[in-house]
Design an enzyme around this catalytic site. Structure first.
Site, PDB file in Angstrom:
ATOM      1  N   TYR A  53       0.845  -1.203   0.000  1.00 25.45           N
ATOM      2  CA  TYR A  53       0.000   0.000   0.000  1.00 25.45           C
ATOM      3  C   TYR A  53       0.877   1.248   0.000  1.00 25.45           C
ATOM      4  O   TYR A  53       1.820   1.338   0.778  1.00 25.45           O
ATOM      5  CB  TYR A  53      -0.890   0.024   1.251  1.00 25.45           C
ATOM      6  CG  TYR A  53      -2.331  -0.268   0.944  1.00 25.45           C
ATOM      7  CD1 TYR A  53      -3.027   0.499  -0.008  1.00 25.45           C
ATOM      8  CD2 TYR A  53      -3.021  -1.287   1.578  1.00 25.45           C
ATOM      9  CE1 TYR A  53      -4.349   0.239  -0.300  1.00 25.45           C
ATOM     10  CE2 TYR A  53      -4.347  -1.554   1.285  1.00 25.45           C
ATOM     11  CZ  TYR A  53      -5.010  -0.789   0.338  1.00 25.45           C
ATOM     12  OH  TYR A  53      -6.308  -1.041   0.039  1.00 25.45           O
ATOM     13  N   ASP A 200      -6.603  13.216 -25.314  1.00 27.72           N
ATOM     14  CA  ASP A 200      -6.656  11.819 -24.877  1.00 27.72           C
ATOM     15  C   ASP A 200      -5.926  11.009 -25.945  1.00 27.72           C
ATOM     16  O   ASP A 200      -6.475  10.701 -26.994  1.00 27.72           O
ATOM     17  CB  ASP A 200      -8.118  11.386 -24.742  1.00 27.72           C
ATOM     18  CG  ASP A 200      -8.249   9.926 -24.333  1.00 27.72           C
ATOM     19  OD1 ASP A 200      -7.244   9.194 -24.399  1.00 27.72           O
ATOM     20  OD2 ASP A 200      -9.365   9.530 -23.962  1.00 27.72           O
ATOM     21  N   THR A 227      -3.911   5.654 -21.817  1.00 28.04           N
ATOM     22  CA  THR A 227      -3.725   4.329 -21.241  1.00 28.04           C
ATOM     23  C   THR A 227      -2.285   3.945 -21.549  1.00 28.04           C
ATOM     24  O   THR A 227      -1.617   4.578 -22.377  1.00 28.04           O
ATOM     25  CB  THR A 227      -4.673   3.289 -21.867  1.00 28.04           C
ATOM     26  OG1 THR A 227      -4.566   3.383 -23.285  1.00 28.04           O
ATOM     27  CG2 THR A 227      -6.102   3.503 -21.443  1.00 28.04           C
ATOM     28  N   ARG A 236      -1.994  -2.933 -18.438  1.00 28.74           N
ATOM     29  CA  ARG A 236      -3.251  -2.184 -18.401  1.00 28.74           C
ATOM     30  C   ARG A 236      -3.112  -1.100 -17.341  1.00 28.74           C
ATOM     31  O   ARG A 236      -2.774  -1.395 -16.181  1.00 28.74           O
ATOM     32  CB  ARG A 236      -4.417  -3.096 -18.031  1.00 28.74           C
ATOM     33  CG  ARG A 236      -4.542  -4.334 -18.878  1.00 28.74           C
ATOM     34  CD  ARG A 236      -5.915  -4.920 -18.833  1.00 28.74           C
ATOM     35  NE  ARG A 236      -6.799  -4.123 -19.653  1.00 28.74           N
ATOM     36  CZ  ARG A 236      -6.804  -4.153 -20.992  1.00 28.74           C
ATOM     37  NH1 ARG A 236      -5.993  -4.941 -21.661  1.00 28.74           N
ATOM     38  NH2 ARG A 236      -7.626  -3.401 -21.671  1.00 28.74           N
TER      39      ARG A 236
END
Ligand code: DSN
Length: 418
Positions: A53, A200, A227, A236
């Site tokens: 984390y 984008d 992406t 991904r």
């Protein structure tokens, strides 16, 4: 990778994975947004960084034990900045859609207007399609192509809409548009109406990184989202690049605004991806992606097919299958699936049909180029597709072509599988 532990612990998942590996090796991947990552990217993705984390950013975390996560996130940030000439990079977005949402929430107030490309003309759902939640928060207005047969964007209309609607943000970028963009024109109109500029670049990030297409930052754009798993050939995931001035707002919008702990295994894999994309070979790859797409376009046009915008300048092609073969995109997608060629049905500009049963298909060359296919191979790919287009329900033909495609693909290794 042998996946011995997976095989022992969970044979069901193992078997599905073996099936997917076989499918990827034997089939031909023409989905324009897919690619094959390197073995190094898969190792980073499958690494122990998944255990950690790391809320916050390098040097400013909310949990201890960050000496190694800080290294990989800083590496990913610095490499992304270098690759795309950006002042700042946030590499924590989980994917492209959350990256876009984060930009809207960072830079706009609810009710503000965004000017983006119409979905059927190539835009993306997250650019304000009414089915998205964002369309309830912001007011989206649209621009289109002026000429569907050339792909020319109607900048006169775009300017008129911008003057009338006073958008706070002008959004360039697409998921189904085969031409490069005139960023200088977007920027000039944005400056005239006092709007910020956003690109984008998810589909073409690899082609920009590989120096084959223009970079929006070279034209003064404020923010660029992407992406990392399409033409850029990474895991991904998503990222946001922006000017120094926007850095505090963008970082706050991602964390704590929208996301919790970043997926550090993914960020490790992004760092590896960016290193690979900075190598000179990646420029050769990106150039070949475009050469292959152009060759496919030439072959389809020779065969009398109709391509939206008349061809391509990037990695993707949009074919009007109703005009080309008098068949819907769904029929062609299904028939090609039967011979091991994977692509997707797609709406074409101002399509009278529906998204689940549209008039066209979209295909692209990033994945097959990664496997080493060149222009001469595109002749065969186009030939198979045209044969199927002319006779999509002929089972004998489909069976014969499936064998040909499988045999052909066996000559081109998948990077992580051989
Ligand atoms: N699903 C992606 C694509 O195929 O373009 C975009 O979200």
């Amino acid at each position: 990778m042998t996946y011995e532990h997976l095989k022992q612990t969970d044979p069901d998942v193992y078997l599905a994975l073996m099936g997917e590996q076989k499918r990827q090796k034997e089939g031909m991947e023409l989905i324009a947004s897919e690619n094959y990552v390197s073995a190094a990217v898969i190792e980073a993705l499958g690494s122990e960084f998944t255990n950690k984390y790391s809320e916050g950013y390098p040097g400013k975390r909310y949990y201890g034990g960050q000496e190694y996560t800080d290294i990989i996130e800083s590496l990913a940030i610095e490499r992304a900045k270098k690759l795309f000439h950006a002042d700042h990079a946030n590499v924590q977005p989980l994917s492209g859609a959350p990256a876009n949402v984060a930009v809207y929430s960072a830079l706009l107030e609810p009710g503000d207007t965004i000017l983006g490309m119409d979905l059927s003309h190539g835009g993306h759902l997250t650019h304000g399609h009414p089915v998205t939640y964002m369309a309830h928060i912001y007011r989206f207005v649209r621009y289109k192509m002026k000429n569907v047969d050339t792909g020319e964007i109607d900048f006169d209309e775009l300017r008129q809409v911008a003057l009338k609607e006073k958008p706070k943000l002008i959004l360039a970028g697409f998921s189904a548009y085969p031409r490069d963009l005139d960023y200088a024109k977007f920027k000039a109109i944005a400056d005239e109406v006092g709007a910020l500029t956003m690109m984008d670049m998810a589909h073409i990030a690899g082609l920009i990184a590989g120096k084959q297409l223009k970079n929006p930052f070279d034209f003064g754009f404020d923010v660029v989202t992407s992406t990392t798993h399409k033409s850029l050939r990474g895991p991904r995931g998503g990222m946001i690049l922006c000017t120094e001035a926007l850095k505090p707002k963008i970082d706050k919008a991602i964390f704590p605004g929208l996301q919790g702990g970043p997926h550090m295994n993914n960020i490790a894999a992004k760092a590896v991806t960016f290193k690979e994309a900075l190598e000179p070979e990646f420029e050769v790859y990106a150039a070949q992606v475009i050469k292959n797409a152009k060759k496919l376009a030439d072959e389809f046009l020779k065969a009398g097919c109709r391509l939206i915008t008349g061809g391509t300048d990037n990695h993707l092609l949009m074919m009007d299958t109703m005009t080309s073969f008098n068949q819907t995109g769904q029929v062609i997608e299904t028939a090609l699936d039967h011979i091991g060629i994977t692509l997707n049905k797609n709406m074409i500009a101002d399509d009278p049909r529906s998204p689940m049963d549209p008039s066209g298909i979209r295909l692209g060359t990033p994945a097959i180029t990664t496997r080493g296919m060149k222009e001469e191979d595109m002749v065969r790919v186009a030939d198979w597709m045209v044969q199927v287009g002319k006779d999509p329900l002929n089972e004998t033909l489909l069976k014969k072509l499936k064998e040909e495609v499988t045999q052909f693909c066996s000559q081109f290794p998948v990077p992580s599988l051989g």
